[in-house]
Design a protein around this motif. Structure first.
Motif, PDB file in Angstrom:
ATOM      1  N   GLU A  39       0.826  -1.208   0.000  1.00 24.69           N
ATOM      2  CA  GLU A  39       0.000   0.000   0.000  1.00 24.69           C
ATOM      3  C   GLU A  39       0.859   1.257   0.000  1.00 24.69           C
ATOM      4  O   GLU A  39       0.486   2.267  -0.608  1.00 24.69           O
ATOM      5  N   ALA A  40       2.008   1.203   0.665  1.00 18.30           N
ATOM      6  CA  ALA A  40       2.920   2.351   0.679  1.00 18.30           C
ATOM      7  C   ALA A  40       3.424   2.683  -0.720  1.00 18.30           C
ATOM      8  O   ALA A  40       3.821   3.825  -1.000  1.00 18.30           O
ATOM      9  N   LYS A  41       3.407   1.687  -1.604  1.00 18.86           N
ATOM     10  CA  LYS A  41       3.820   1.890  -2.999  1.00 18.86           C
ATOM     11  C   LYS A  41       2.636   2.267  -3.889  1.00 18.86           C
ATOM     12  O   LYS A  41       2.777   2.364  -5.108  1.00 18.86           O
ATOM     13  N   GLY A  42       1.474   2.456  -3.247  1.00 19.79           N
ATOM     14  CA  GLY A  42       0.288   2.839  -3.996  1.00 19.79           C
ATOM     15  C   GLY A  42      -0.354   1.709  -4.760  1.00 19.79           C
ATOM     16  O   GLY A  42      -1.049   1.935  -5.763  1.00 19.79           O
ATOM     17  N   LYS A  43      -0.158   0.472  -4.293  1.00 24.89           N
ATOM     18  CA  LYS A  43      -0.665  -0.689  -5.010  1.00 24.89           C
ATOM     19  C   LYS A  43      -1.910  -1.269  -4.343  1.00 24.89           C
ATOM     20  O   LYS A  43      -1.926  -1.490  -3.134  1.00 24.89           O
ATOM     21  N   SER A  44      -2.923  -1.521  -5.151  1.00 28.57           N
ATOM     22  CA  SER A  44      -4.059  -2.303  -4.683  1.00 28.57           C
ATOM     23  C   SER A  44      -3.662  -3.774  -4.675  1.00 28.57           C
ATOM     24  O   SER A  44      -2.666  -4.151  -5.306  1.00 28.57           O
ATOM     25  N   ILE A  45      -4.436  -4.606  -3.991  1.00 27.92           N
ATOM     26  CA  ILE A  45      -3.992  -5.965  -3.679  1.00 27.92           C
ATOM     27  C   ILE A  45      -5.097  -6.980  -3.917  1.00 27.92           C
ATOM     28  O   ILE A  45      -6.282  -6.700  -3.699  1.00 27.92           O
ATOM     29  N   MET A  46      -4.704  -8.180  -4.328  1.00 27.80           N
ATOM     30  CA  MET A  46      -5.617  -9.316  -4.397  1.00 27.80           C
ATOM     31  C   MET A  46      -5.283 -10.282  -3.258  1.00 27.80           C
ATOM     32  O   MET A  46      -4.148 -10.766  -3.164  1.00 27.80           O
ATOM     33  N   LEU A  47      -6.261 -10.541  -2.407  1.00 32.64           N
ATOM     34  CA  LEU A  47      -6.100 -11.504  -1.319  1.00 32.64           C
ATOM     35  C   LEU A  47      -6.784 -12.809  -1.719  1.00 32.64           C
ATOM     36  O   LEU A  47      -7.982 -12.817  -1.998  1.00 32.64           O
ATOM     37  N   LEU A  48      -6.038 -13.893  -1.739  1.00 28.74           N
ATOM     38  CA  LEU A  48      -6.590 -15.204  -2.068  1.00 28.74           C
ATOM     39  C   LEU A  48      -6.661 -16.056  -0.810  1.00 28.74           C
ATOM     40  O   LEU A  48      -5.722 -16.074  -0.011  1.00 28.74           O
ATOM     41  N   ALA A  49      -7.760 -16.758  -0.651  1.00 31.55           N
ATOM     42  CA  ALA A  49      -7.948 -17.602   0.531  1.00 31.55           C
ATOM     43  C   ALA A  49      -8.763 -18.826   0.161  1.00 31.55           C
ATOM     44  O   ALA A  49      -9.527 -18.813  -0.806  1.00 31.55           O
ATOM     45  N   PRO A  50      -8.625 -19.895   0.925  1.00 27.61           N
ATOM     46  CA  PRO A  50      -9.462 -21.090   0.727  1.00 27.61           C
ATOM     47  C   PRO A  50     -10.651 -21.075   1.671  1.00 27.61           C
ATOM     48  O   PRO A  50     -10.750 -20.218   2.560  1.00 27.61           O
ATOM     49  N   HIS A  51     -11.551 -22.027   1.492  1.00 25.50           N
ATOM     50  CA  HIS A  51     -12.649 -22.230   2.439  1.00 25.50           C
ATOM     51  C   HIS A  51     -12.080 -23.024   3.625  1.00 25.50           C
ATOM     52  O   HIS A  51     -12.268 -24.235   3.738  1.00 25.50           O
ATOM     53  N   TYR A  52     -11.420 -22.309   4.486  1.00 26.76           N
ATOM     54  CA  TYR A  52     -10.723 -22.958   5.601  1.00 26.76           C
ATOM     55  C   TYR A  52     -10.901 -22.097   6.851  1.00 26.76           C
ATOM     56  O   TYR A  52     -10.800 -20.864   6.791  1.00 26.76           O
ATOM     57  N   ALA A  53     -11.122 -22.752   7.992  1.00 24.04           N
ATOM     58  CA  ALA A  53     -11.318 -22.070   9.276  1.00 24.04           C
ATOM     59  C   ALA A  53     -12.483 -21.096   9.154  1.00 24.04           C
ATOM     60  O   ALA A  53     -13.621 -21.515   9.003  1.00 24.04           O
ATOM     61  N   SER A  54     -12.229 -19.783   9.175  1.00 24.72           N
ATOM     62  CA  SER A  54     -13.310 -18.813   9.024  1.00 24.72           C
ATOM     63  C   SER A  54     -12.987 -17.833   7.910  1.00 24.72           C
ATOM     64  O   SER A  54     -12.103 -17.008   8.050  1.00 24.72           O
ATOM     65  N   TRP A  55     -13.684 -17.965   6.811  1.00 21.18           N
ATOM     66  CA  TRP A  55     -13.594 -16.978   5.746  1.00 21.18           C
ATOM     67  C   TRP A  55     -14.707 -15.937   5.897  1.00 21.18           C
ATOM     68  O   TRP A  55     -14.631 -14.853   5.331  1.00 21.18           O
ATOM     69  N   GLU A  56     -15.729 -16.249   6.678  1.00 26.11           N
ATOM     70  CA  GLU A  56     -16.875 -15.352   6.823  1.00 26.11           C
ATOM     71  C   GLU A  56     -16.513 -14.047   7.539  1.00 26.11           C
ATOM     72  O   GLU A  56     -17.093 -13.006   7.264  1.00 26.11           O
TER      73      GLU A  56
END
Length: 301
Positions: free
Chosen positions: A107-124
């Protein structure tokens, strides 16, 4: 009919969401007995999935995982309902984050981000991340069949600062945010089985060769979005901790499918650490016998 179902269910859901956590989990225990012992909801699917993923374990060991998974599944459902009534303060006590510097440095470099996650533990409850980062949160999801519950889901997430967008809306939303100079992060769950007709890449997952979702990797390459893996651990009942690992800062420079491979390697690590927290009711390995021969174009090794 959709409206009638919603109107009948909403008061019950609202009441459940106001329960204190001890009573909420008491209700979860009752739901577990109903699903696991009486209805036997997808027991055959779960048993088959565990046999495929853990052939080295005994039947008794897999049954322990199975039972603990159903307990967790019921907890996740109740926690999803609890989202209606939980306060931000309570949520942040129960869903903590570590290694936030991985996000902050981008974010300090002005970049937006893609967060990838599995259906594991709590994604909600992952939307609890919103106050700890600069970017605006967008959760990519498949719309619910009942449009009234779909609006409810969007409204509930929005109150915590996260906007739900459909897969079809994602590219346009990313482009719009970029044009308006808006820093953002996008969350996607990509561990489920893609439609066979759309499968472009096959690779081993828990030792079984299956088709992989590659849309997220393609999108990150196209939009030049750094890719971060979000790992969630269940500390105890109702408490979670999420950490972050950079998979690629410049996805356009990475050979095709390597980001997807890196993601699934991380998912496998989590599953092997605590298999009872993975989403075993999904038919993730249903296409395993339909894989093209090794060496065909667009397949994994």
């Amino acid at each position: 009919m959709q409206r009638i179902v919603y109107l009948l269910a909403y008061p019950f859901l609202w009441g459940v969401s106001r329960l204190p956590f001890p009573l909420l989990y008491l209700l979860s225990d009752g739901l577990f007995f109903l699903l696991y012992r009486v209805v036997r909801y997808r027991r055959k699917v779960v048993s088959e999935n565990l046999s495929l993923a853990f052939p080295e374990k005994t039947d008794a060991e897999r049954r322990v995982i199975e039972k603990n998974f159903y307990i967790h599944l019921c907890d996740v459902f109740m926690e999803m309902v609890k989202t209606m009534g939980i306060s931000k303060e309570e949520l942040h006590k129960r869903y903590a984050f570590t290694h936030l510097e991985v996000i902050h440095s981008l974010e300090a470099k002005g970049k937006s981000i893609m967060l990838l996650a599995p259906h594991y533990a709590s994604w909600e409850w992952a939307f609890a991340l919103e106050p700890f980062v600069k970017g605006e949160g967008f959760g990519v999801y498949q719309p619910l069949t009942n449009r009234y519950f779909d609006r409810w889901a969007r409204r509930t997430r929005k109150k915590f600062g996260t906007t739900l967008i459909t897969t079809r809306e994602t590219s346009q939303q990313i482009t719009r945010n970029r044009q308006e100079g808006r820093l953002a992060f996008y969350g996607m769950l990509i561990d489920q089985s893609p439609m066979l007709a759309k499968a472009q890449y096959w690779a081993p997952f828990m030792g079984v060769r299956v088709p992989m979702h590659t849309g997220a990797e393609y999108l990150c390459k196209k939009m030049d979005l750094p890719v971060i893996y979000m790992k969630v651990r269940k500390l105890k009942r109702g408490y979670y901790e999420a950490s972050f690992k950079l998979l690629s800062e410049n996805p356009g420079e990475v050979p095709d499918f390597q980001i997807t491979d890196a993601f699934f390697r991380e998912v496998e690590k989590s599953i092997r650490e605590a298999p009872e927290y993975y989403f075993w009711t999904h038919k993730r390995w249903k296409h395993r016998n339909k894989a093209p021969r090794e060496g065909n174009a667009g397949t994994g090794k």
